[in-house]
Every structure is written in C-alpha cells, then in structure tokens.
Design a protein around this motif. Structure first.
Motif, PDB file in Angstrom:
ATOM      1  N   GLU A   1       0.828  -1.203   0.000  1.00  0.00           N
ATOM      2  CA  GLU A   1       0.000   0.000   0.000  1.00  0.00           C
ATOM      3  C   GLU A   1       0.863   1.254   0.000  1.00  0.00           C
ATOM      4  O   GLU A   1       1.870   1.327   0.693  1.00  0.00           O
ATOM      5  CB  GLU A   1      -0.919   0.019   1.222  1.00  0.00           C
ATOM      6  CG  GLU A   1      -1.849   1.207   1.235  1.00  0.00           C
ATOM      7  CD  GLU A   1      -2.859   1.183   2.358  1.00  0.00           C
ATOM      8  OE1 GLU A   1      -3.724   2.081   2.373  1.00  0.00           O
ATOM      9  OE2 GLU A   1      -2.797   0.281   3.209  1.00  0.00           O
ATOM     10  N   ILE A   2       0.437   2.225  -0.798  1.00  0.00           N
ATOM     11  CA  ILE A   2       1.059   3.542  -0.817  1.00  0.00           C
ATOM     12  C   ILE A   2      -0.029   4.542  -0.485  1.00  0.00           C
ATOM     13  O   ILE A   2      -1.072   4.561  -1.135  1.00  0.00           O
ATOM     14  CB  ILE A   2       1.690   3.843  -2.191  1.00  0.00           C
ATOM     15  CG1 ILE A   2       2.867   2.920  -2.384  1.00  0.00           C
ATOM     16  CG2 ILE A   2       2.075   5.298  -2.297  1.00  0.00           C
ATOM     17  CD1 ILE A   2       3.680   3.158  -3.582  1.00  0.00           C
ATOM     18  N   ARG A   3       0.213   5.356   0.536  1.00  0.00           N
ATOM     19  CA  ARG A   3      -0.781   6.346   0.962  1.00  0.00           C
ATOM     20  C   ARG A   3      -0.381   7.724   0.471  1.00  0.00           C
ATOM     21  O   ARG A   3       0.750   8.163   0.683  1.00  0.00           O
ATOM     22  CB  ARG A   3      -0.896   6.368   2.480  1.00  0.00           C
ATOM     23  CG  ARG A   3      -1.588   5.156   3.012  1.00  0.00           C
ATOM     24  CD  ARG A   3      -1.878   5.341   4.466  1.00  0.00           C
ATOM     25  NE  ARG A   3      -2.696   4.231   4.946  1.00  0.00           N
ATOM     26  CZ  ARG A   3      -3.013   4.063   6.202  1.00  0.00           C
ATOM     27  NH1 ARG A   3      -2.593   4.911   7.108  1.00  0.00           N
ATOM     28  NH2 ARG A   3      -3.760   3.051   6.560  1.00  0.00           N
ATOM     29  N   LEU A   4      -1.310   8.376  -0.164  1.00  0.00           N
ATOM     30  CA  LEU A   4      -1.120   9.746  -0.626  1.00  0.00           C
ATOM     31  C   LEU A   4      -2.020  10.655   0.198  1.00  0.00           C
ATOM     32  O   LEU A   4      -2.910  10.191   0.897  1.00  0.00           O
ATOM     33  CB  LEU A   4      -1.490   9.860  -2.110  1.00  0.00           C
ATOM     34  CG  LEU A   4      -0.759   8.949  -3.092  1.00  0.00           C
ATOM     35  CD1 LEU A   4      -1.347   9.102  -4.474  1.00  0.00           C
ATOM     36  CD2 LEU A   4       0.715   9.245  -3.115  1.00  0.00           C
TER      37      LEU A   4
ATOM     38  N   THR B   1       5.553  17.882  -4.504  1.00  0.00           N
ATOM     39  CA  THR B   1       6.153  17.243  -5.680  1.00  0.00           C
ATOM     40  C   THR B   1       7.192  16.191  -5.304  1.00  0.00           C
ATOM     41  O   THR B   1       7.182  15.080  -5.844  1.00  0.00           O
ATOM     42  CB  THR B   1       6.817  18.309  -6.578  1.00  0.00           C
ATOM     43  OG1 THR B   1       5.888  19.350  -6.792  1.00  0.00           O
ATOM     44  CG2 THR B   1       7.218  17.719  -7.914  1.00  0.00           C
ATOM     45  N   ASN B   2       8.107  16.533  -4.407  1.00  0.00           N
ATOM     46  CA  ASN B   2       9.156  15.572  -4.049  1.00  0.00           C
ATOM     47  C   ASN B   2       8.593  14.351  -3.331  1.00  0.00           C
ATOM     48  O   ASN B   2       9.039  13.228  -3.584  1.00  0.00           O
ATOM     49  CB  ASN B   2      10.218  16.253  -3.176  1.00  0.00           C
ATOM     50  CG  ASN B   2      11.036  17.244  -3.972  1.00  0.00           C
ATOM     51  OD1 ASN B   2      11.234  17.070  -5.167  1.00  0.00           O
ATOM     52  ND2 ASN B   2      11.497  18.301  -3.327  1.00  0.00           N
ATOM     53  N   ASP B   3       7.618  14.567  -2.460  1.00  0.00           N
ATOM     54  CA  ASP B   3       6.975  13.434  -1.793  1.00  0.00           C
ATOM     55  C   ASP B   3       6.261  12.557  -2.815  1.00  0.00           C
ATOM     56  O   ASP B   3       6.325  11.327  -2.749  1.00  0.00           O
ATOM     57  CB  ASP B   3       5.960  13.926  -0.751  1.00  0.00           C
ATOM     58  CG  ASP B   3       6.627  14.637   0.415  1.00  0.00           C
ATOM     59  OD1 ASP B   3       7.822  14.384   0.650  1.00  0.00           O
ATOM     60  OD2 ASP B   3       5.940  15.434   1.074  1.00  0.00           O
ATOM     61  N   PHE B   4       5.617  13.200  -3.770  1.00  0.00           N
ATOM     62  CA  PHE B   4       4.907  12.487  -4.833  1.00  0.00           C
ATOM     63  C   PHE B   4       5.881  11.623  -5.629  1.00  0.00           C
ATOM     64  O   PHE B   4       5.621  10.446  -5.897  1.00  0.00           O
ATOM     65  CB  PHE B   4       4.207  13.511  -5.730  1.00  0.00           C
ATOM     66  CG  PHE B   4       3.296  12.912  -6.763  1.00  0.00           C
ATOM     67  CD1 PHE B   4       2.046  12.443  -6.407  1.00  0.00           C
ATOM     68  CD2 PHE B   4       3.693  12.824  -8.084  1.00  0.00           C
ATOM     69  CE1 PHE B   4       1.199  11.891  -7.351  1.00  0.00           C
ATOM     70  CE2 PHE B   4       2.853  12.272  -9.031  1.00  0.00           C
ATOM     71  CZ  PHE B   4       1.607  11.804  -8.669  1.00  0.00           C
ATOM     72  N   ASN B   5       7.034  12.202  -5.995  1.00  0.00           N
ATOM     73  CA  ASN B   5       8.045  11.453  -6.766  1.00  0.00           C
ATOM     74  C   ASN B   5       8.605  10.289  -5.953  1.00  0.00           C
ATOM     75  O   ASN B   5       8.902   9.222  -6.502  1.00  0.00           O
ATOM     76  CB  ASN B   5       9.156  12.385  -7.222  1.00  0.00           C
ATOM     77  CG  ASN B   5       8.671  13.388  -8.247  1.00  0.00           C
ATOM     78  OD1 ASN B   5       7.680  13.157  -8.931  1.00  0.00           O
ATOM     79  ND2 ASN B   5       9.346  14.521  -8.339  1.00  0.00           N
ATOM     80  N   THR B   6       8.774  10.496  -4.650  1.00  0.00           N
ATOM     81  CA  THR B   6       9.255   9.418  -3.787  1.00  0.00           C
ATOM     82  C   THR B   6       8.260   8.264  -3.769  1.00  0.00           C
ATOM     83  O   THR B   6       8.654   7.097  -3.863  1.00  0.00           O
ATOM     84  CB  THR B   6       9.474   9.939  -2.350  1.00  0.00           C
ATOM     85  OG1 THR B   6      10.401  11.019  -2.399  1.00  0.00           O
ATOM     86  CG2 THR B   6      10.008   8.858  -1.443  1.00  0.00           C
TER      87      THR B   6
ATOM     88  N   LYS C   1      -5.306  10.404 -10.644  1.00  0.00           N
ATOM     89  CA  LYS C   1      -5.058  10.438 -12.084  1.00  0.00           C
ATOM     90  C   LYS C   1      -3.630  10.871 -12.370  1.00  0.00           C
ATOM     91  O   LYS C   1      -2.980  10.348 -13.292  1.00  0.00           O
ATOM     92  CB  LYS C   1      -6.047  11.370 -12.778  1.00  0.00           C
ATOM     93  CG  LYS C   1      -7.436  10.788 -12.917  1.00  0.00           C
ATOM     94  CD  LYS C   1      -8.354  11.706 -13.670  1.00  0.00           C
ATOM     95  CE  LYS C   1      -9.736  11.079 -13.812  1.00  0.00           C
ATOM     96  NZ  LYS C   1     -10.695  11.978 -14.442  1.00  0.00           N
ATOM     97  N   ARG C   2      -3.128  11.834 -11.581  1.00  0.00           N
ATOM     98  CA  ARG C   2      -1.748  12.286 -11.754  1.00  0.00           C
ATOM     99  C   ARG C   2      -0.770  11.148 -11.450  1.00  0.00           C
ATOM    100  O   ARG C   2       0.224  10.951 -12.149  1.00  0.00           O
ATOM    101  CB  ARG C   2      -1.489  13.475 -10.818  1.00  0.00           C
ATOM    102  CG  ARG C   2      -0.311  14.319 -11.217  1.00  0.00           C
ATOM    103  CD  ARG C   2      -0.241  15.570 -10.391  1.00  0.00           C
ATOM    104  NE  ARG C   2       0.412  15.233  -9.131  1.00  0.00           N
ATOM    105  CZ  ARG C   2       0.435  15.997  -8.067  1.00  0.00           C
ATOM    106  NH1 ARG C   2      -0.190  17.159  -8.072  1.00  0.00           N
ATOM    107  NH2 ARG C   2       1.054  15.626  -6.975  1.00  0.00           N
ATOM    108  N   PHE C   3      -1.078  10.356 -10.414  1.00  0.00           N
ATOM    109  CA  PHE C   3      -0.244   9.209 -10.051  1.00  0.00           C
ATOM    110  C   PHE C   3      -0.261   8.175 -11.173  1.00  0.00           C
ATOM    111  O   PHE C   3       0.772   7.647 -11.566  1.00  0.00           O
ATOM    112  CB  PHE C   3      -0.741   8.588  -8.743  1.00  0.00           C
ATOM    113  CG  PHE C   3       0.233   7.638  -8.112  1.00  0.00           C
ATOM    114  CD1 PHE C   3       1.215   8.100  -7.258  1.00  0.00           C
ATOM    115  CD2 PHE C   3       0.178   6.279  -8.374  1.00  0.00           C
ATOM    116  CE1 PHE C   3       2.125   7.233  -6.674  1.00  0.00           C
ATOM    117  CE2 PHE C   3       1.072   5.407  -7.807  1.00  0.00           C
ATOM    118  CZ  PHE C   3       2.054   5.877  -6.949  1.00  0.00           C
TER     119      PHE C   3
END
Length: 143
Positions: free
Chosen positions: A59-62, A68-73, A110-112
């Motif tokens: 599982e990945i929690r958003l 942006t950097n957290d998203f890329n990680t 959707k971005r993910f």
C-alpha cells in the motif's frame, strides 16, 4: 482380465490394485504400491508449492496536498514494489473537511496513474469507499 483375477495377481505380488480410469468401459486398473505412489504425489505437490511466488499487495498512501518531491518518492516506491512482483494499492484518506473535495483526490490519483504510465496497469480505477479512495496497480504483463 476379471476383477477377481486382478486382485489375486496384486495379492501375489504384495501390491495394490488401483483404478486409473474408473469411468472407462471396462474400468482401467493398475497394479502398483499405492503408498509409494501417494508419497511421490505429495512430494511433487510440495515441490510445486515451494516454487510458487506469493503476490503481495503493498500500500502507498497519498494525501490531497502532497508536495512534488513526496509524490516522486511515492512513485519510486511503487515502481520498486512492482519490480519485485507485487501489486500496489494506492490510497488517499480524507480527513475532516477534505470529504467535501473528493474530486481533488481523483485528480491526485489520475496524476499518479499518469506518472506510472507504461510501467503499471490500472487493475481497479480510483473508487471512493467511505473516507478513503483506492486504486490498484499491477506490473504490465507485456514485460
């Protein structure tokens, strides 16, 4: 050969009479050591189970306002999980007033998915269940 003769022959050799095809006409039987046969079957099944790979769901929690950097990680983690052969569950938990803006969660999802384009298949589209939204990804089958 009659059943009685086959049983007598099996008894002489100290073996068992085993039906191989009971639905055939006449039924097909084989004289063998049934205990040894069962042992071999169990050994094959155990070997097959040992070679199986269990697919886990990671599982990945958003969050709604992820940087942006957290998203890329998180994308990097998802790619690593997919390369290991696992499925990925991407989830967003809505807290408090965030429930009024679930469309923002869909945009993040959707971005993910767009960032994972070509490296993952979307098994299950983003769906709101209670206070959380979930989407499932798997590794592409073409690779």
């Amino acid at each position: 050969m009659s059943t009685r003769d086959a049983l007598a022959l099996a008894g002489e050799k100290d073996l068992d009479l085993v039906k191989i095809a009971p639905t055939a006409n006449p039924p097909v039987c084989k004289i063998m050591d049934y205990g040894k046969y069962r042992f071999e079957q169990q050994k094959k099944e155990k070997e097959a189970r040992k070679n199986q790979k269990v697919v886990e769901t990671k599982e990945i929690r958003l969050s709604l306002n992820i940087d942006t950097n957290d998203f890329n990680t998180k994308i990097g983690h998802a790619l690593r999980f997919l390369k290991e052969g696992n499925k990925v569950k991407v989830s967003i938990r809505f807290r408090g007033r965030e429930m009024a803006h679930t469309e923002l969660g869909v945009e993040v999802m959707k971005r993910f998915a767009a960032a994972m384009e070509g490296q993952a298949n979307i098994d299950k589209q983003p769906k709101l269940e209670g206070r959380s939204m979930q989407m499932f990804l798997s590794a592409p089958t073409g690779k």
